[in-house]
Design a protein around this motif. Structure first.
Motif, mmCIF file in Angstrom:
data_model
loop_
_atom_site.group_PDB
_atom_site.id
_atom_site.type_symbol
_atom_site.label_atom_id
_atom_site.label_comp_id
_atom_site.label_asym_id
_atom_site.label_seq_id
_atom_site.Cartn_x
_atom_site.Cartn_y
_atom_site.Cartn_z
ATOM 1 N N THR A 67 4.892 32.712 12.296
ATOM 2 C CA THR A 67 6.187 33.732 12.078
ATOM 3 C C THR A 67 7.079 33.001 12.884
ATOM 4 O OG1 THR A 67 4.950 34.605 13.996
ATOM 5 C CG2 THR A 67 4.575 35.894 12.054
ATOM 6 N N ARG A 68 6.953 31.602 12.859
ATOM 7 C CA ARG A 68 8.099 30.910 13.374
ATOM 8 C C ARG A 68 9.706 31.177 12.537
ATOM 9 N NH1 ARG A 68 6.556 27.579 9.526
ATOM 10 N NH2 ARG A 68 7.713 26.249 8.491
ATOM 11 N N PRO A 69 10.576 31.144 13.227
ATOM 12 C CA PRO A 69 12.031 31.256 12.452
ATOM 13 C C PRO A 69 11.836 30.314 11.133
ATOM 14 C CG PRO A 69 12.666 30.979 14.751
ATOM 15 C CD PRO A 69 10.995 30.535 14.569
ATOM 16 N N GLY A 70 12.258 31.326 10.096
ATOM 17 C CA GLY A 70 12.244 30.586 8.683
ATOM 18 C C GLY A 70 10.792 30.514 7.914
ATOM 19 N N ALA A 71 9.766 30.639 8.508
ATOM 20 C CA ALA A 71 8.506 30.707 8.064
ATOM 21 C C ALA A 71 8.361 31.386 6.739
ATOM 22 C CB ALA A 71 7.371 31.145 9.144
ATOM 23 N N GLU A 72 7.695 30.902 5.716
ATOM 24 C CA GLU A 72 7.384 31.745 4.509
ATOM 25 C C GLU A 72 6.164 32.581 4.654
ATOM 26 O OE1 GLU A 72 9.064 31.669 1.745
ATOM 27 O OE2 GLU A 72 10.694 30.689 2.744
ATOM 28 N N PRO A 73 6.132 33.518 3.986
ATOM 29 C CA PRO A 73 4.768 34.548 4.149
ATOM 30 C C PRO A 73 3.686 34.018 3.429
ATOM 31 C CG PRO A 73 6.420 35.515 2.814
ATOM 32 C CD PRO A 73 6.938 34.316 3.413
ATOM 33 N N VAL A 74 2.408 34.075 3.739
ATOM 34 C CA VAL A 74 1.275 33.614 2.910
ATOM 35 C C VAL A 74 0.656 34.918 2.502
ATOM 36 C CG1 VAL A 74 0.928 31.694 4.503
ATOM 37 C CG2 VAL A 74 -0.078 33.885 5.040
ATOM 38 N N PRO A 75 -0.223 34.703 1.224
ATOM 39 C CA PRO A 75 -0.709 35.911 0.640
ATOM 40 C C PRO A 75 -1.803 36.566 1.668
ATOM 41 C CG PRO A 75 -0.654 33.849 -0.730
ATOM 42 C CD PRO A 75 0.039 33.379 0.487
ATOM 43 N N VAL A 76 -1.859 37.793 1.449
ATOM 44 C CA VAL A 76 -2.908 38.339 2.254
ATOM 45 C C VAL A 76 -4.426 37.702 2.139
ATOM 46 C CG1 VAL A 76 -3.535 40.280 0.682
ATOM 47 C CG2 VAL A 76 -3.673 40.551 3.224
ATOM 48 N N GLU A 77 -4.577 37.409 0.936
ATOM 49 C CA GLU A 77 -5.954 36.652 0.740
ATOM 50 C C GLU A 77 -6.046 35.474 1.514
ATOM 51 O OE1 GLU A 77 -3.956 37.718 -1.577
ATOM 52 O OE2 GLU A 77 -4.965 39.305 -2.590
ATOM 53 N N GLU A 78 -5.144 34.620 1.551
ATOM 54 C CA GLU A 78 -5.052 33.424 2.516
ATOM 55 C C GLU A 78 -5.245 33.736 3.962
ATOM 56 O OE1 GLU A 78 -2.481 29.330 2.875
ATOM 57 O OE2 GLU A 78 -2.075 30.711 1.125
ATOM 58 N N GLU A 79 -4.565 34.907 4.297
ATOM 59 C CA GLU A 79 -4.500 34.956 5.801
ATOM 60 C C GLU A 79 -6.072 35.600 6.069
ATOM 61 O OE1 GLU A 79 -2.413 37.801 9.057
ATOM 62 O OE2 GLU A 79 -1.816 38.074 7.227
ATOM 63 N N LEU A 80 -6.566 36.238 5.335
ATOM 64 C CA LEU A 80 -7.741 36.773 5.498
ATOM 65 C C LEU A 80 -8.868 35.536 5.535
ATOM 66 C CD1 LEU A 80 -8.198 40.003 3.218
ATOM 67 C CD2 LEU A 80 -8.499 39.975 5.870
ATOM 68 N N ALA A 81 -8.669 34.705 4.592
ATOM 69 C CA ALA A 81 -9.524 33.424 4.616
ATOM 70 C C ALA A 81 -9.451 32.612 5.821
ATOM 71 C CB ALA A 81 -9.174 32.563 3.163
ATOM 72 N N ARG A 82 -8.325 32.333 6.600
ATOM 73 C CA ARG A 82 -7.962 31.652 7.727
ATOM 74 C C ARG A 82 -8.555 32.536 8.903
ATOM 75 N NH1 ARG A 82 -1.595 30.272 7.089
ATOM 76 N NH2 ARG A 82 -1.854 28.959 5.109
ATOM 77 N N VAL A 83 -8.314 33.904 9.168
ATOM 78 C CA VAL A 83 -8.579 34.415 10.135
ATOM 79 C C VAL A 83 -10.074 34.963 10.348
ATOM 80 C CG1 VAL A 83 -8.056 36.743 11.462
ATOM 81 C CG2 VAL A 83 -6.248 35.100 10.443
ATOM 82 N N PHE A 196 12.417 36.301 18.810
ATOM 83 C CA PHE A 196 12.568 36.733 17.408
ATOM 84 C C PHE A 196 13.705 37.629 16.937
ATOM 85 C CE2 PHE A 196 7.982 35.553 18.023
ATOM 86 C CZ PHE A 196 7.370 35.738 16.794
ATOM 87 N N GLY A 197 14.664 36.936 16.312
ATOM 88 C CA GLY A 197 15.828 37.710 16.273
ATOM 89 C C GLY A 197 16.702 37.767 17.429
ATOM 90 N N LYS A 198 16.511 36.372 18.212
ATOM 91 C CA LYS A 198 17.655 36.298 19.357
ATOM 92 C C LYS A 198 18.079 35.209 19.707
ATOM 93 C CE LYS A 198 14.482 39.925 21.311
ATOM 94 N NZ LYS A 198 13.411 40.166 20.229
ATOM 95 N N THR A 199 19.530 35.192 20.206
ATOM 96 C CA THR A 199 19.600 33.876 20.418
ATOM 97 C C THR A 199 19.292 33.479 21.815
ATOM 98 O OG1 THR A 199 21.743 34.911 21.707
ATOM 99 C CG2 THR A 199 21.871 34.267 19.128
ATOM 100 N N LEU A 200 19.655 32.260 22.463
ATOM 101 C CA LEU A 200 19.185 31.820 23.618
ATOM 102 C C LEU A 200 19.954 32.962 24.736
ATOM 103 C CD1 LEU A 200 18.128 29.802 25.584
ATOM 104 C CD2 LEU A 200 20.320 28.468 25.465
ATOM 105 N N GLU A 201 21.318 33.124 24.391
ATOM 106 C CA GLU A 201 21.708 34.269 25.503
ATOM 107 C C GLU A 201 20.875 35.543 25.357
ATOM 108 O OE1 GLU A 201 23.228 32.266 23.237
ATOM 109 O OE2 GLU A 201 24.327 30.915 24.762
ATOM 110 N N HIS A 202 20.501 35.899 24.473
ATOM 111 C CA HIS A 202 19.876 37.200 24.272
ATOM 112 C C HIS A 202 18.537 36.871 25.030
ATOM 113 C CE1 HIS A 202 22.027 38.049 20.134
ATOM 114 N NE2 HIS A 202 22.582 38.703 21.363
ATOM 115 N N ASN A 203 17.760 35.792 24.990
ATOM 116 C CA ASN A 203 16.536 35.666 25.613
ATOM 117 C C ASN A 203 16.773 35.599 26.889
ATOM 118 O OD1 ASN A 203 14.959 35.369 23.318
ATOM 119 N ND2 ASN A 203 15.539 33.601 22.685
ATOM 120 N N LEU A 204 17.744 34.943 27.603
ATOM 121 C CA LEU A 204 17.998 34.664 28.937
ATOM 122 C C LEU A 204 18.206 36.311 29.417
ATOM 123 C CD1 LEU A 204 20.016 31.447 29.041
ATOM 124 C CD2 LEU A 204 17.498 31.769 29.523
ATOM 125 N N ALA A 205 19.105 37.095 28.729
ATOM 126 C CA ALA A 205 19.495 38.446 29.435
ATOM 127 C C ALA A 205 18.239 39.234 29.305
ATOM 128 C CB ALA A 205 20.487 39.065 28.335
#
Length: 285
Positions: A67-83, A196-205
């Protein structure tokens, strides 16, 4: 730091949050920003989980979708197979709860059946069916703030008038939604969602506002380990050189009320918390 006895029932295993605890990150993805591809099979994942427990982790967080910024989603079947195979492998073999980092109802249900003890959802149970799935598992849930539902767009010009107040309002609304769906408030953990949806200034505040969020009641989880804000504060330090900064931030978060610290570097963080506890312990006359 939190005072008094705070116990979280993680699928039959108790997590004592009367003092700050460390959650070790176990990414089973090929593309996570810090350790992608290192632990993406059950054998390597188990070895790493055991090493983190030995270093003092009180919970292990397994994630199968970056879930890093810009990350592409994976199919649910693939997530299940990993987790699911990883949870099945490590849950019976470690003495601490296993958390599953997912937003998908199917993964919540399957991971719970495989032995997971906590759901850690960056989307705060906002995907269709997630509230119902979480309730069905009976597991505690960590609700995280993210201004959108999509990591691909979350860093596109995020705006807040008062980031701490708006994050608090969001988390209060999600707590209310959980209670309305039949999930007990005592089974909830809150995460302000640094990065997650925050600039450095947002994170610091937001970091400065942690005591306000800790006062909401449910235990507070803070995850800033190796994130961009740490690199920025250290002069654009690359990911593999953010350990010391991450430990310092975790320690400051604990002082501001965090109950769970989600980290890559378990041993150094546990040691730092041990020093903090010793220095803050009452002394005789």
């Amino acid at each position: 730091m939190r005072e008094g006895s705070v116990m979280l029932d993680c699928g039959g295993q108790s997590l004592d949050l009367s003092r700050p605890r460390v959650m070790g990150i176990l990414n089973v993805t090929p593309d996570s920003f810090s350790d992608g591809g290192r632990h993406d099979d059950p054998g390597r994942a188990l070895d790493h989980a055991l090493a983190m427990v030995e270093a003092g982790a009180a919970i292990i967080d397994v994630g199968g979708e970056s879930t890093r910024p810009g990350a592409e989603p994976v199919p649910v079947e693939e997530e299940l197979a990993r987790v699911v195979p990883v949870v099945e492998s490590i849950a019976p073999r470690i003495p601490v709860p296993v958390s599953v980092d997912t937003s998908r109802p199917e993964v919540m249900i399957r991971a719970a059946a495989a032995g997971a003890g906590l759901i850690n959802d960056v989307r705060a149970l906002r995907l269709p069916g997630a509230l119902e799935a979480a309730r069905e598992t009976g597991l505690p849930v960590c609700l995280m703030h993210m201004c959108t539902l999509d990591p691909r767009t979350m860093q596109k010009d995020p705006h807040y008038d008062d980031v701490t107040a708006e994050v608090r309002d969001f988390l209060e609304a999600r707590v209310a939604a959980c209670e309305a769906a039949g999930i007990d408030r005592r089974h909830l953990v809150l995460d302000p969602g640094f990065g997650f949806g925050k600039t450095l200034e947002h994170n610091l505040a937001l970091f400065r506002g942690l005591p306000t969020l800790a006062d909401m009641g449910p235990p507070l989880l803070v995850g800033v380990s190796r994130k961009g804000m740490i690199g920025a504060l250290l002069g654009d330090r690359p990911v593999d050189q953010r350990v010391h900064g991450s430990v310092a931030a975790a320690l400051l978060a604990a002082q501001r009320g965090a109950a769970i610290l989600r980290v890559h570097d378990v041993g150094p963080t546990v040691d730092a918390l041990g020093i903090l506890a010793g220095l803050e312990a009452p002394t005789g006359p």
